[in-house]
Design an enzyme around this catalytic site. Structure first.
Site, PDB file in Angstrom:
ATOM      1  N   ARG A   1       4.191  -2.520  -7.464  1.00  0.00           N
ATOM      2  CA  ARG A   1       3.245  -2.732  -8.561  1.00  0.00           C
ATOM      3  C   ARG A   1       2.423  -1.459  -8.729  1.00  0.00           C
ATOM      4  O   ARG A   1       1.901  -0.908  -7.775  1.00  0.00           O
ATOM      5  CB  ARG A   1       2.356  -3.947  -8.333  1.00  0.00           C
ATOM      6  CG  ARG A   1       1.388  -3.863  -7.161  1.00  0.00           C
ATOM      7  CD  ARG A   1       0.319  -4.955  -7.224  1.00  0.00           C
ATOM      8  NE  ARG A   1      -0.218  -5.292  -5.912  1.00  0.00           N
ATOM      9  CZ  ARG A   1      -1.137  -4.585  -5.261  1.00  0.00           C
ATOM     10  NH1 ARG A   1      -1.626  -3.467  -5.778  1.00  0.00           N
ATOM     11  NH2 ARG A   1      -1.574  -4.984  -4.075  1.00  0.00           N
TER      12      ARG A   1
ATOM     13  N   HIS B   1      -4.080  -5.138  -7.139  1.00  0.00           N
ATOM     14  CA  HIS B   1      -3.641  -6.527  -6.964  1.00  0.00           C
ATOM     15  C   HIS B   1      -3.985  -7.351  -8.202  1.00  0.00           C
ATOM     16  O   HIS B   1      -3.184  -8.108  -8.721  1.00  0.00           O
ATOM     17  CB  HIS B   1      -4.307  -7.116  -5.718  1.00  0.00           C
ATOM     18  CG  HIS B   1      -4.113  -8.586  -5.583  1.00  0.00           C
ATOM     19  ND1 HIS B   1      -2.887  -9.143  -5.296  1.00  0.00           N
ATOM     20  CD2 HIS B   1      -4.973  -9.621  -5.717  1.00  0.00           C
ATOM     21  CE1 HIS B   1      -3.013 -10.466  -5.256  1.00  0.00           C
ATOM     22  NE2 HIS B   1      -4.266 -10.777  -5.507  1.00  0.00           N
TER      23      HIS B   1
ATOM     24  N   TYR C   1      -6.628   1.440  -1.165  1.00  0.00           N
ATOM     25  CA  TYR C   1      -6.067   1.362   0.185  1.00  0.00           C
ATOM     26  C   TYR C   1      -4.717   2.059   0.264  1.00  0.00           C
ATOM     27  O   TYR C   1      -4.085   2.109   1.293  1.00  0.00           O
ATOM     28  CB  TYR C   1      -5.927  -0.119   0.613  1.00  0.00           C
ATOM     29  CG  TYR C   1      -5.451  -1.025  -0.504  1.00  0.00           C
ATOM     30  CD1 TYR C   1      -4.107  -1.079  -0.857  1.00  0.00           C
ATOM     31  CD2 TYR C   1      -6.364  -1.789  -1.240  1.00  0.00           C
ATOM     32  CE1 TYR C   1      -3.677  -1.876  -1.902  1.00  0.00           C
ATOM     33  CE2 TYR C   1      -5.936  -2.594  -2.287  1.00  0.00           C
ATOM     34  CZ  TYR C   1      -4.589  -2.642  -2.613  1.00  0.00           C
ATOM     35  OH  TYR C   1      -4.168  -3.421  -3.655  1.00  0.00           O
TER      36      TYR C   1
HETATM   37  C1  LIG Z   1      -2.144 -19.576   0.689  1.00  0.00           C
HETATM   38  C2  LIG Z   1      -2.888 -18.455   0.070  1.00  0.00           C
HETATM   39  N1  LIG Z   1      -3.648 -17.651   0.861  1.00  0.00           N
HETATM   40  C3  LIG Z   1      -4.311 -16.617   0.305  1.00  0.00           C
HETATM   41  C4  LIG Z   1      -4.235 -16.358  -1.026  1.00  0.00           C
HETATM   42  C5  LIG Z   1      -4.984 -15.176  -1.647  1.00  0.00           C
HETATM   43  N2  LIG Z   1      -3.982 -14.229  -2.157  1.00  0.00           N
HETATM   44  C6  LIG Z   1      -3.640 -14.210  -3.447  1.00  0.00           C
HETATM   45  S1  LIG Z   1      -2.394 -13.169  -3.760  1.00  0.00           S
HETATM   46  C7  LIG Z   1      -2.324 -12.661  -2.170  1.00  0.00           C
HETATM   47  C8  LIG Z   1      -1.318 -11.639  -1.777  1.00  0.00           C
HETATM   48  C9  LIG Z   1       0.044 -12.063  -2.145  1.00  0.00           C
HETATM   49  O1  LIG Z   1       0.973 -11.092  -1.779  1.00  0.00           O
HETATM   50  P1  LIG Z   1       2.480 -11.209  -2.206  1.00  0.00           P
HETATM   51  O2  LIG Z   1       2.996 -12.554  -1.892  1.00  0.00           O
HETATM   52  O3  LIG Z   1       3.202 -10.061  -1.628  1.00  0.00           O
HETATM   53  O4  LIG Z   1       2.442 -11.127  -3.799  1.00  0.00           O
HETATM   54  P2  LIG Z   1       2.006  -9.913  -4.715  1.00  0.00           P
HETATM   55  O5  LIG Z   1       0.546 -10.101  -5.028  1.00  0.00           O
HETATM   56  O6  LIG Z   1       2.265  -8.656  -3.996  1.00  0.00           O
HETATM   57  O7  LIG Z   1       2.821 -10.070  -5.938  1.00  0.00           O
HETATM   58  C10 LIG Z   1      -3.275 -13.316  -1.402  1.00  0.00           C
HETATM   59  C11 LIG Z   1      -3.514 -13.095   0.036  1.00  0.00           C
HETATM   60  C12 LIG Z   1      -3.453 -17.239  -1.799  1.00  0.00           C
HETATM   61  N3  LIG Z   1      -3.348 -17.105  -3.116  1.00  0.00           N
HETATM   62  N4  LIG Z   1      -2.777 -18.250  -1.226  1.00  0.00           N
END
Ligand SMILES: Cc1ncc(C[n+]2csc(CCOP(=O)(O)OP(=O)(O)O)c2C)c(N)n1
Ligand SMILES: [Mg+2]
Lengths: 352, 327
Positions: free
Chosen positions: A250, A254, A262
């Site tokens: 990406r 975020h 970071y």
């Molecule tokens: C169960 C849960 N814990 C914490 C979060 C907070 N959170 C939202 S997105 C994220 C990171 C997700 O990473 P990834 O699965 O790699 O998806 P990306 O954002 O990189 O597309 C976190 C920790 C959440 N949405 N759900």
């Protein structure tokens, strides 16, 4: 650093028109996303936005291959799944704007795009939950012997959830018609995957569930197309799940409130060179599918579609405050029992 | 009419519904060939086969989630959670997805899952096989919560749950399974989700209970009758949606209310019912509303003296009724 397979000759089964249609969807996803980022900065809507710029191929392409009756289970960064499946752009915009005309009627989140008409499951924030729900959908299809397939998406971060393991394990045991797509964009919010995974290729995990796993270059549209197609066909034939790890990136934070400081600038620059769109464009030009004239037409159409969608969203009414009380139970019942007029209360002594 | 145990009534009800509606299927731990650790699915595998009665891995969140996904695709799933104690593992799927699916999709999706779970203490099952955590679910909009005390109601509520469009959680008290019997009619019937049942009419005190507490309540009201106190026993067999009307009408008649439940006091559903009465029927109260609950310690200690101490029973209820009447 990429361990992915480089492919890119094929796509022979798609006619030129469909190849252009796929390019159109990818460009629509890219430009719409960029536009939404700009509009967020202009405070035209509230909340936040999860940009998928840089990783469009991983969502648009597999869902483009899905049939209408196939189910798509997106996570939060899967706006591309809506474009791939053909959800009307105006509803995507209305959702971001939290309007009454949005499929969620403004109730959930700017980026939890669902659309029952096209079997896109309305997602939640809980990462990986859609893999469990998707497994439930796939079980229904298997029981009813319907030739329908589920595409369940997570980021690489989402695969650390116990629920992801529970879903893969069960889907493997029952050979369910589901494809698990893991978009490894290296980062889960601020945490690099090397701090949360002892393996490099997430596809290795498939072995533990008894179905095939493959890691591919998620920015190579043709490779994504081919592997998704294989996995979907496999699932439809009743041969069971596949895990596809798509390595991607990406470009932005975020969410729109994350400056992403970071990570190193060099890393971002490196990945921008692997932008899936120009790579696919070059492929199409080489095959005589695209030229300057056709591209200009597509760009114009994309622009018009985006403008119309934003206009639709901005002109749509916001929900009335009391609409917060609806859609809790069927028929708008509440947590308080409402006795039908005809129902008489009479004592019911214990019968034995 | 046939005299049937509570557990058999539930099994019969499930089988009848599965014959009636092909989209109903059932899954959970040990529910297949074995027929459930309590016999709560006995015979179903043999009649309906492995497509409709499925043994799952020990994955509670998956069990709930299979319910969510399959219900969205038009099935009528029965998700079996072997012990209510382990339902904490399924909380994400139940509270965030099953309960919210209609809302988060603006009414676009329905999620009519029936969760059956075994609950309740008093059988020396210890800290992890005795809980009856209804309060967690009563606090979750989108869910309906039912807790039958009779075999007749268990069957009727189960059938009603399979014929409506929202997720329902059915608590089955393990102490009722074989100790309670009913004359069950041959013909098809349902017990609607919502209305409470007045088990015994009375003039002086309203006693609100559900599940296994109903028996203790009836026992307590016999005791009180000997002391000249007439107790009205309301079986709150559906917790949510809340039958406020029956509650308030009874208070109007008696002026006094005692609520008893097996769960611990703080944050228990009894507090919610007391609050409703205080807010909406304060003028009818002749005495403070009292609760008889477990103490605020983790449920339920194993050793018999402590388990007995922990659980409400007829004597404890009677004692509080006396206090209420003497106020
Ligand atoms: C169960 C849960 N814990 C914490 C979060 C907070 N959170 C939202 S997105 C994220 C990171 C997700 O990473 P990834 O699965 O790699 O998806 P990306 O954002 O990189 O597309 C976190 C920790 C959440 N949405 N759900
Ligand atoms: Mg990620």
């Amino acid at each position: 650093m990429l361990n992915a397979k480089q492919k890119g000759e094929d796509m022979m089964d798609l006619n030129k028109e469909d190849q252009r249609r796929l390019f159109y969807r990818l460009l629509l996803c890219r430009n719409f996303d960029e536009k939404m980022r700009t509009l967020f900065r202009q405070a035209r809507y509230a909340g936040t936005f999860f940009s998928c710029v840089g990783q469009e191929a991983t969502t648009v392409v597999p869902t483009f291959l899905a049939r209408k009756e196939d189910v798509v289970g997106p996570q939060h960064r899967e706006i591309g799944a809506c474009f791939g499946k053909g959800m009307p752009t105006k509803y995507i915009a209305a959702q971001i704007y939290a309007r009454k005309t949005s499929p969620d009627k403004g109730k959930s989140h700017p980026c939890h795009f669902g659309y029952p008409e096209l079997n896109i499951i309305t997602p939640a924030s809980t990462v990986a939950a859609q893999t469990v729900i998707g497994t439930g959908c796939a079980l229904a299809f298997k029981i009813r012997k319907e030739p329908r397939v589920v595409l369940a998406f997570t980021g690489e971060g989402g695969t650390s959830q116990g629920s992801w393991h529970e879903a893969c394990n069960f889907a493997g045991v029952h050979k369910l018609p589901i494809v698990f797509v893991c978009q490894n964009n290296l980062w889960a919010e601020s945490v690099h995957y090397k701090f949360t995974s002892a393996i490099i290729d997430y596809s290795d995990r498939a072995k533990a569930y008894g179905f095939p796993g493959i890691s591919i270059d998620g920015n190579d549209v043709v490779a994504v197309y081919e592997e998704s197609k294989k996995a979907i066909e496999r699932a439809r034939k009743g041969e069971g799940p596949t895990l596809i790890e798509m390595k991607t990136y990406r470009w932005y934070g975020h969410s729109e409130v994350d400056p992403a400081n970071y990570r190193m600038k060099e890393e971002v620059e490196e990945w921008k060179k692997k932008d899936p769109l120009p790579r696919f464009e070059a492929f199409l030009r080489k095959n005589g599918v695209l030229d300057d004239k056709i591209k200009a037409e597509i760009e114009k159409e994309v622009e018009e579609e985006i403008e119309a969608a934003i206009k639709f969203a901005e002109e749509s009414p916001l929900p009335a405050p009391e609409e917060a009380l609806t859609d809790v139970y069927a028929g708008n019942q509440t947590m308080i029992y409402e006795r039908p007029k005809a129902e008489k209360v009479k004592p019911e002594p214990i019968r034995t | 009419m046939a005299v049937t145990t509570f557990i058999q009534a539930i099994v019969d009800g499930t089988a009848e519904e599965m014959r009636r509606d092909e989209s109903i299927f059932l899954f959970g731990e040990d529910v297949g060939v074995h027929g459930g650790v309590w016999g709560e699915t006995r015979g179903l595998f043999h009649e309906f086969g492995s497509d409709r009665v499925i043994d799952t891995p020990i994955s509670e969140n998956l069990i709930a989630g299979l319910g969510v996904g399959s219900a969205m695709m038009g099935m009528r799933p029965i998700a079996m959670i072997q012990f209510a104690d382990f339902i904490s593992l399924a909380m994400d799927q139940i509270t965030q997805h099953m309960a919210k699916m209609r809302y988060r999709s603006g009414g676009g999706w329905s999620c009519p899952v029936l969760i059956r779970t075994n609950s309740g203490g008093g059988v020396q099952a210890g800290l992890y096989h005795s809980q009856e955590n209804t309060a967690w679910f009563c606090h979750t909009p989108g869910l309906k919560v039912v807790y039958p005390s009779t075999a007749y109601d268990a069957k009727g509520l189960l059938k009603a749950a399979l014929r409506q469009e929202d997720p329902v959680i059915l608590f089955e008290h393990k102490a009722l399974y074989r100790s309670v019997k009913d004359d069950i009619p041959e013909n098809d019937y349902i017990v609607p989700i919502g209305p409470a049942a007045i088990r015994r009419e009375g003039e002086d005190v309203t006693l609100v209970v559900w599940g296994n507490m109903v028996r203790s309540a009836l026992e307590a009201s016999e005791m009180m009758e000997k002391e000249g106190v007439s107790v009205e026993v309301i079986d709150f067999r559906t917790l949510v949606p809340i039958d406020k009307e029956t509650l308030i009408n009874s208070l109007k008649k008696t002026g006094r209310v005692v609520i008893a439940h097996e769960e611990n006091r703080t944050g228990g559903f009894g507090g919610e019912l007391a609050a409703i009465l205080a807010e909406e029927a304060f003028d009818y109260l002749d005495a403070p509303i009292h609760r008889v609950c477990a103490p605020d310690v983790p449920p339920i200690p194993f050793s018999i003296p402590m388990e007995k101490f922990h659980m409400p029973n007829a004597e404890k209820i009677a004692k509080v009724i006396r206090k209420t009447v003497e106020y």
